[in-house]
Design an enzyme around this catalytic site. Structure first.
Site, mmCIF file in Angstrom:
data_model
loop_
_atom_site.group_PDB
_atom_site.id
_atom_site.type_symbol
_atom_site.label_atom_id
_atom_site.label_comp_id
_atom_site.label_asym_id
_atom_site.label_seq_id
_atom_site.Cartn_x
_atom_site.Cartn_y
_atom_site.Cartn_z
ATOM 1 N N ASP A 266 89.154 88.612 9.654
ATOM 2 C CA ASP A 266 88.125 87.916 8.868
ATOM 3 C C ASP A 266 88.361 88.124 7.371
ATOM 4 O OD1 ASP A 266 86.666 87.295 11.351
ATOM 5 O OD2 ASP A 266 86.388 89.450 11.409
ATOM 6 N N HIS B 49 82.190 91.475 14.071
ATOM 7 C CA HIS B 49 83.208 90.420 14.157
ATOM 8 C C HIS B 49 82.638 89.312 15.046
ATOM 9 C CE1 HIS B 49 86.824 88.151 14.764
ATOM 10 N NE2 HIS B 49 86.711 88.318 16.069
HETATM 11 P P1 NAX Z 1 94.507 86.761 26.604
HETATM 12 O O1 NAX Z 1 93.535 86.295 27.630
HETATM 13 O O2 NAX Z 1 95.708 85.942 26.284
HETATM 14 O O3 NAX Z 1 95.020 88.216 27.005
HETATM 15 C C1 NAX Z 1 94.174 89.230 27.419
HETATM 16 C C2 NAX Z 1 94.959 90.084 28.370
HETATM 17 O O4 NAX Z 1 94.135 91.196 28.702
HETATM 18 C C3 NAX Z 1 95.315 89.383 29.664
HETATM 19 O O5 NAX Z 1 96.720 89.469 29.876
HETATM 20 C C4 NAX Z 1 94.534 90.151 30.717
HETATM 21 O O6 NAX Z 1 95.238 90.265 31.946
HETATM 22 C C5 NAX Z 1 94.370 91.500 30.032
HETATM 23 N N1 NAX Z 1 93.258 92.301 30.548
HETATM 24 C C6 NAX Z 1 92.048 91.891 31.002
HETATM 25 N N2 NAX Z 1 91.325 92.939 31.430
HETATM 26 C C7 NAX Z 1 92.097 94.040 31.227
HETATM 27 C C8 NAX Z 1 91.904 95.409 31.476
HETATM 28 N N3 NAX Z 1 90.785 95.841 32.050
HETATM 29 N N4 NAX Z 1 92.898 96.259 31.155
HETATM 30 C C9 NAX Z 1 94.041 95.806 30.612
HETATM 31 N N5 NAX Z 1 94.291 94.515 30.362
HETATM 32 C C10 NAX Z 1 93.328 93.640 30.660
HETATM 33 O O7 NAX Z 1 93.640 87.050 25.295
HETATM 34 P P2 NAX Z 1 94.157 87.240 23.797
HETATM 35 O O8 NAX Z 1 94.233 85.931 23.140
HETATM 36 O O9 NAX Z 1 95.348 88.128 23.798
HETATM 37 O O10 NAX Z 1 92.892 87.988 23.161
HETATM 38 C C11 NAX Z 1 92.542 89.310 23.529
HETATM 39 C C12 NAX Z 1 91.198 89.671 22.979
HETATM 40 O O11 NAX Z 1 91.205 89.654 21.554
HETATM 41 C C13 NAX Z 1 90.081 88.716 23.386
HETATM 42 O O12 NAX Z 1 88.937 89.483 23.745
HETATM 43 C C14 NAX Z 1 89.790 87.962 22.111
HETATM 44 O O13 NAX Z 1 88.466 87.469 22.078
HETATM 45 C C15 NAX Z 1 90.020 89.033 21.095
HETATM 46 N N6 NAX Z 1 90.210 88.604 19.706
HETATM 47 C C16 NAX Z 1 89.728 89.399 18.733
HETATM 48 C C17 NAX Z 1 89.885 89.112 17.396
HETATM 49 C C18 NAX Z 1 89.348 90.022 16.337
HETATM 50 O O14 NAX Z 1 89.462 89.673 15.165
HETATM 51 N N7 NAX Z 1 88.749 91.167 16.635
HETATM 52 C C19 NAX Z 1 90.555 87.851 16.977
HETATM 53 C C20 NAX Z 1 91.434 87.265 18.024
HETATM 54 C C21 NAX Z 1 90.905 87.351 19.418
HETATM 55 O O15 NAX Z 1 89.964 86.313 19.612
#
Ligand code: NAX
Length: 330
Positions: free
Chosen positions: A159, A187
């Site tokens: 952000d 966030h």
């Molecule tokens: P993806 O859905 O591409 O990847 C997430 C991965 O996490 C998947 O491979 C899934 O199998 C794995 N996963 C789910 N549960 C799990 C667990 N219990 N243990 C280990 N792995 C697990 O999401 P992606 O685009 O990589 O985003 C990841 C997270 O970042 C999301 O929650 C998203 O909302 C968050 N974000 C946060 C941001 C921030 O500024 N704080 C910005 C970007 C993003 O939106």
């Protein structure tokens, strides 16, 4: 060669993981003299995809990559880790109530907090990226009371980066000239990108932009809604910029912050600026470069800013109350 530092990435086969791991392995997280061991956590169904990512990491022949541990076992994932980047989570989906969202994530971040407390290195620091990242961080921290509260962070740097670019473009200058731009709070769409304390090329942003209506309106909403705008355009959420911000956060927390600047990161409130103690809240932070940090003092909060900050405080208090009600806090 120096002893490798172990870095854990959860959700390692996901979008952000794919943008993050190669940068860590190439030395962009901990510098060109620090070898790393990557400890990659995924859930069982994603282990096959993770195997492919590991093959690609191997194929890069990174000189600094001293080892890779790909696992679905929490204790193995956090064993001896000094930086735990908690990326995997279950973000909000259409129709999901806040309590459902927090409940699902409680099931992820409670055991991760416990595993960090039980297995991580004594110097572990944790950055939560997976949304809702502030409250996920609160949940994990509450289940790891052995790990000091000042080692827990959640990410508001993306952000900050977004806000800096909006200001730089508006003024027609380079982004490096934008300083002291803090993101207060959560966030989420209640975050407050604080233009009032920021400067650009040494001039207050308010004077350089000279359009308070734009700053109070379009600027704030553009930053607050940038994640949604990227999903709308790309058909997928921010990944490369999120991974970049995670790297920026760690680098900023491990190098001294210049006197005219701050780092936007969510940390455990100790009541600074009247924010309720214990919330994971986005503050202006300064790092000393040897592991310590403090909330930067002296930011002016006028009536407009106070009202904006209160909105994001209220949201985070609401999330905290909800996870208390759900019995998710340790
Ligand atoms: P993806 O859905 O591409 O990847 C997430 C991965 O996490 C998947 O491979 C899934 O199998 C794995 N996963 C789910 N549960 C799990 C667990 N219990 N243990 C280990 N792995 C697990 O999401 P992606 O685009 O990589 O985003 C990841 C997270 O970042 C999301 O929650 C998203 O909302 C968050 N974000 C946060 C941001 C921030 O500024 N704080 C910005 C970007 C993003 O939106």
């Amino acid at each position: 060669m120096t002893t490798p530092v172990h870095v854990t990435v959860t959700g390692a086969a996901g979008q952000i993981g794919y943008q993050l791991l190669f940068r860590i392995a190439s030395g962009q997280l901990l510098g060109p003299d620090t070898p790393v061991v990557l400890r990659l956590l995924e859930i069982e169904p994603a282990m096959k995809a993770l195997e492919g990512v590991v093959m690609e990491l191997d194929d890069c022949a990174f000189p600094l990559l001293a080892g890779i541990e790909a696992t679905s076992d929490l204790d193995v994932a956090f064993n001896g880790t000094s930086w735990a980047l908690l990326v995997g989570s279950v973000p909000r989906k259409a129709g999901m109530e806040r309590s459902d969202l927090l409940g699902v994530n409680g099931g992820i971040f409670k055991p991760q907090g416990e595993a960090i407390a039980g297995h991580a290195a004594s110097d572990v620091r944790i950055l939560v990226v997976g949304n809702p990242c502030n409250t996920n961080c609160l949940i994990a921290r509450s289940h790891a009371p052995e790990v000091p509260a000042d080692r827990w962070f959640s990410m508001t740097r993306l952000d900050q980066n977004r806000a800096e670019t909006q200001i730089a473009k508006r003024v027609g200058t380079g982004v490096a000239g934008v300083k002291n731009l803090v993101i207060w709070g959560n966030h989420s769409s209640t975050q407050f990108p604080d233009f009032a304390n920021a400067t650009v090329d040494g001039v207050p942003v308010v004077d350089a932009v000279n359009d308070r209506a734009w700053l109070e309106g379009e600027f704030i909403t553009t930053v607050q809604k940038r994640g949604a705008a990227i999903i709308e355009a790309r058909g997928a959420s921010s990944a490369a910029s999120a991974a970049n911000a995670a790297i920026d956060t760690v680098v900023s927390l491990t190098t001294p912050t210049p006197a005219d600047d701050c780092v936007s990161v969510s940390v455990t409130s100790r009541g600074e600026y009247g924010i309720p103690e214990g919330l994971t809240f986005g503050f202006p932070v300064v790092a000393d470069g040897v592991g310590g940090w403090s909330v930067k003092e002296g930011f002016e909060i006028d009536e407009f800013s106070r009202a904006k900050i209160q909105l994001t405080v209220d949201e985070l208090v609401g999330e905290r109350d909800e996870v208390v009600k759900l019995g998710l806090l340790g």
